[in-house]
Scaffold this motif. Structure first.
Motif, PDB file in Angstrom:
ATOM      1  N   SER A   4     102.600  -3.339  58.136  1.00 24.24           N
ATOM      2  CA  SER A   4     103.639  -2.623  56.816  1.00 24.24           C
ATOM      3  C   SER A   4     104.552  -1.341  56.358  1.00 24.24           C
ATOM      4  O   SER A   4     103.945  -0.862  57.332  1.00 24.24           O
ATOM      5  CB  SER A   4     103.083  -3.525  55.325  1.00 24.24           C
ATOM      6  OG  SER A   4     102.551  -2.611  54.742  1.00 24.24           O
ATOM      7  N   SER A   6     103.524  -0.034  54.024  1.00 26.62           N
ATOM      8  CA  SER A   6     101.791   0.837  53.691  1.00 26.62           C
ATOM      9  C   SER A   6     101.972   1.871  55.161  1.00 26.62           C
ATOM     10  O   SER A   6     101.562   2.549  54.966  1.00 26.62           O
ATOM     11  CB  SER A   6     101.193   0.083  53.262  1.00 26.62           C
ATOM     12  OG  SER A   6     101.162  -0.136  51.374  1.00 26.62           O
ATOM     13  N   TYR A 114      93.087  -6.081  51.265  1.00 30.81           N
ATOM     14  CA  TYR A 114      94.451  -5.903  51.288  1.00 30.81           C
ATOM     15  C   TYR A 114      94.281  -4.830  53.004  1.00 30.81           C
ATOM     16  O   TYR A 114      95.443  -4.539  52.929  1.00 30.81           O
ATOM     17  CB  TYR A 114      94.397  -4.524  50.886  1.00 30.81           C
ATOM     18  CG  TYR A 114      94.558  -4.970  48.723  1.00 30.81           C
ATOM     19  CD1 TYR A 114      95.309  -5.311  48.310  1.00 30.81           C
ATOM     20  CD2 TYR A 114      93.166  -5.212  48.067  1.00 30.81           C
ATOM     21  CE1 TYR A 114      95.248  -5.781  46.814  1.00 30.81           C
ATOM     22  CE2 TYR A 114      92.985  -5.254  46.760  1.00 30.81           C
ATOM     23  CZ  TYR A 114      94.019  -5.647  46.030  1.00 30.81           C
ATOM     24  OH  TYR A 114      93.992  -6.091  45.117  1.00 30.81           O
ATOM     25  N   LYS A 119      96.499  -9.762  50.641  1.00 32.49           N
ATOM     26  CA  LYS A 119      96.751  -9.671  49.121  1.00 32.49           C
ATOM     27  C   LYS A 119      97.344  -8.475  49.287  1.00 32.49           C
ATOM     28  O   LYS A 119      97.507  -7.785  49.936  1.00 32.49           O
ATOM     29  CB  LYS A 119      95.121  -9.172  48.232  1.00 32.49           C
ATOM     30  CG  LYS A 119      95.790 -10.008  46.640  1.00 32.49           C
ATOM     31  CD  LYS A 119      94.284  -9.352  46.203  1.00 32.49           C
ATOM     32  CE  LYS A 119      94.234  -9.377  44.943  1.00 32.49           C
ATOM     33  NZ  LYS A 119      92.708  -9.644  43.861  1.00 32.49           N
ATOM     34  N   ASN A 120      98.907  -8.414  48.265  1.00 35.33           N
ATOM     35  CA  ASN A 120      98.927  -7.319  47.666  1.00 35.33           C
ATOM     36  C   ASN A 120      99.346  -6.477  46.983  1.00 35.33           C
ATOM     37  O   ASN A 120      98.909  -6.791  45.723  1.00 35.33           O
ATOM     38  CB  ASN A 120     101.161  -7.037  48.399  1.00 35.33           C
ATOM     39  CG  ASN A 120     101.286  -7.572  49.461  1.00 35.33           C
ATOM     40  OD1 ASN A 120     100.854  -7.677  50.326  1.00 35.33           O
ATOM     41  ND2 ASN A 120     102.623  -8.088  49.316  1.00 35.33           N
ATOM     42  N   TYR A 121      98.780  -5.344  46.993  1.00 31.92           N
ATOM     43  CA  TYR A 121      98.478  -4.111  45.104  1.00 31.92           C
ATOM     44  C   TYR A 121      99.945  -4.658  44.205  1.00 31.92           C
ATOM     45  O   TYR A 121     101.243  -5.262  45.009  1.00 31.92           O
ATOM     46  CB  TYR A 121      98.445  -3.040  45.592  1.00 31.92           C
ATOM     47  CG  TYR A 121      97.273  -2.568  45.928  1.00 31.92           C
ATOM     48  CD1 TYR A 121      96.418  -2.487  45.317  1.00 31.92           C
ATOM     49  CD2 TYR A 121      97.076  -2.022  47.352  1.00 31.92           C
ATOM     50  CE1 TYR A 121      94.779  -2.807  45.663  1.00 31.92           C
ATOM     51  CE2 TYR A 121      95.842  -1.705  47.806  1.00 31.92           C
ATOM     52  CZ  TYR A 121      95.273  -1.880  46.771  1.00 31.92           C
ATOM     53  OH  TYR A 121      93.523  -0.664  47.811  1.00 31.92           O
ATOM     54  N   GLU A 123     102.960  -4.126  41.938  1.00 30.19           N
ATOM     55  CA  GLU A 123     103.814  -2.441  42.644  1.00 30.19           C
ATOM     56  C   GLU A 123     103.702  -1.334  41.376  1.00 30.19           C
ATOM     57  O   GLU A 123     103.350  -1.345  40.426  1.00 30.19           O
ATOM     58  CB  GLU A 123     105.315  -2.894  42.283  1.00 30.19           C
ATOM     59  CG  GLU A 123     105.813  -4.222  43.102  1.00 30.19           C
ATOM     60  CD  GLU A 123     106.963  -4.179  42.870  1.00 30.19           C
ATOM     61  OE1 GLU A 123     107.887  -3.763  41.597  1.00 30.19           O
ATOM     62  OE2 GLU A 123     107.222  -5.783  43.205  1.00 30.19           O
ATOM     63  N   HIS A 142     103.262  -1.172  48.440  1.00 32.13           N
ATOM     64  CA  HIS A 142     102.507  -1.395  47.791  1.00 32.13           C
ATOM     65  C   HIS A 142     101.823  -2.746  48.824  1.00 32.13           C
ATOM     66  O   HIS A 142     101.039  -3.516  48.001  1.00 32.13           O
ATOM     67  CB  HIS A 142     103.083  -1.919  46.542  1.00 32.13           C
ATOM     68  CG  HIS A 142     103.478  -3.500  46.421  1.00 32.13           C
ATOM     69  ND1 HIS A 142     103.124  -4.387  46.170  1.00 32.13           N
ATOM     70  CD2 HIS A 142     104.878  -3.486  46.557  1.00 32.13           C
ATOM     71  CE1 HIS A 142     104.364  -4.817  46.539  1.00 32.13           C
ATOM     72  NE2 HIS A 142     105.516  -4.690  46.510  1.00 32.13           N
ATOM     73  N   GLU A 143     101.821  -3.246  50.081  1.00 32.51           N
ATOM     74  CA  GLU A 143     101.852  -4.272  51.131  1.00 32.51           C
ATOM     75  C   GLU A 143     101.212  -4.024  51.766  1.00 32.51           C
ATOM     76  O   GLU A 143     100.580  -2.897  52.204  1.00 32.51           O
ATOM     77  CB  GLU A 143     102.976  -4.666  51.857  1.00 32.51           C
ATOM     78  CG  GLU A 143     104.637  -4.711  51.157  1.00 32.51           C
ATOM     79  CD  GLU A 143     105.391  -3.897  50.213  1.00 32.51           C
ATOM     80  OE1 GLU A 143     106.344  -3.943  49.474  1.00 32.51           O
ATOM     81  OE2 GLU A 143     105.159  -2.455  51.279  1.00 32.51           O
ATOM     82  N   SER A 144     100.195  -4.693  51.646  1.00 30.51           N
ATOM     83  CA  SER A 144      98.827  -5.191  52.342  1.00 30.51           C
ATOM     84  C   SER A 144      99.045  -4.812  53.505  1.00 30.51           C
ATOM     85  O   SER A 144     100.377  -4.666  54.734  1.00 30.51           O
ATOM     86  CB  SER A 144      98.305  -6.137  52.383  1.00 30.51           C
ATOM     87  OG  SER A 144      98.436  -7.336  52.940  1.00 30.51           O
TER      88      SER A 144
END
Length: 282
Positions: A4, A6, A114, A119-121, A123, A142-144
């Protein structure tokens, strides 16, 4: 494994200590990748067993691998990777490393969503009180990610695989499943972002790595009450040295005095005057 932003979106931020390593103890080596630290646990030497704690910024896998090879030799992967939490700047190089190192990854069970694409964190909060980094935090992913079966929950008995003598401590607030690592024999501590030794929301201080104790980065911390409790837990353990996720390693009297001060004055030192998560809690 599923990537992702991230792990894929390079962040154009750096510091004067980027690319530098410090041997904090014979078996603890702190290496700075741009603005974040990764830790190698293990005595230096070709073929020696070792463990990696955290995995740096996006696109940093090659740098981490090169530094590991300097310390432990070629073709000598870690026994495991331990994550204090799964924010982008602590997992950025993870998938690249797992493509060359077939090793397990351990994190608190609350962080596993994550790491497995569930699940994403939230923003980053660009409205929070703070400096330029806080204002620029909209750039931070903030994406998993999804590392599938390589993700494992840390043992319930608080031991850490392949790190004898160490225990993990649940220190949430910055994230739900944030952990710190503690060794009772010498009171060494690895704290992730439970507290930091550079004010992470101010661009100049991040670049110069000016030593100053602070709470977790403001733009990515959703629960300040629990974050305060986590700092109190860590201060009560009286660490002799601490390696933080951001900033220089600290020890001795400076650590004791400043960590005690942070624990007792957390509301004034760490908690922002305003911000999404501060305002929501009022």
């Amino acid at each position: 494994m599923e990537r992702s932003s991230s792990t894929e979106r390079f962040q154009p931020m750096t510091s004067v200590t980027s690319g530098q390593g410090i041997e904090v103890a014979p078996d603890l080596y702190c290496y700075t990748v741009q603005i974040v630290n990764v830790i190698f646990f293990g005595v230096a030497g070709e073929g020696n067993d070792w463990v990696l704690i955290d995995a740096g910024m996006p696109k940093s896998g090659d740098k981490i691998k090169e530094e590991a090879e300097k310390r432990f030799g070629n073709d000598n992967p870690p026994k495991a990777i331990i994550l204090t939490h799964a924010h982008f700047d602590h997992i950025g190089g993870l998938i690249d490393l797992l493509e060359v190192w077939d090793v397990p990854v351990y994190a608190h069970e609350l962080e596993l969503p994550y790491l497995t694409g569930q699940k994403n964190y939230p923003e980053p909060d660009t409205t929070v009180e703070g400096g330029m980094v806080a204002k620029l935090s909209f750039m931070f992913p903030h994406e998993s990610i999804d590392i599938g079966s390589k993700a494992h929950a840390l043992p319930d008995d608080h031991t850490i695989p392949f790190m004898p003598g160490w225990k993990w401590i649940h220190t949430p607030g910055h994230t739900e499943g944030h952990i710190s690592l503690f060794r009772h024999d010498d009171h060494a501590m690895i704290v992730g972002d439970a507290f930091v030794t550079v004010i992470q929301d101010e661009l100049y201080k991040v670049f110069t790595q000016e030593k100053e104790i602070g709470g977790p980065p403001r733009y990515l911390t959703p629960d300040w009450d629990i974050a305060e409790q986590s700092v109190e837990i860590l201060a009560a353990l009286r660490p002799s040295l601490a390696i933080t996720g951001h900033g220089v390693p600290v020890e001795g009297q400076w650590l004791h005095e400043n960590l005690d001060r942070l624990a007792s004055d957390f509301q004034s030192i760490a908690v922002p005057d305003h911000g999404r998560y501060v305002d929501d809690s009022k």
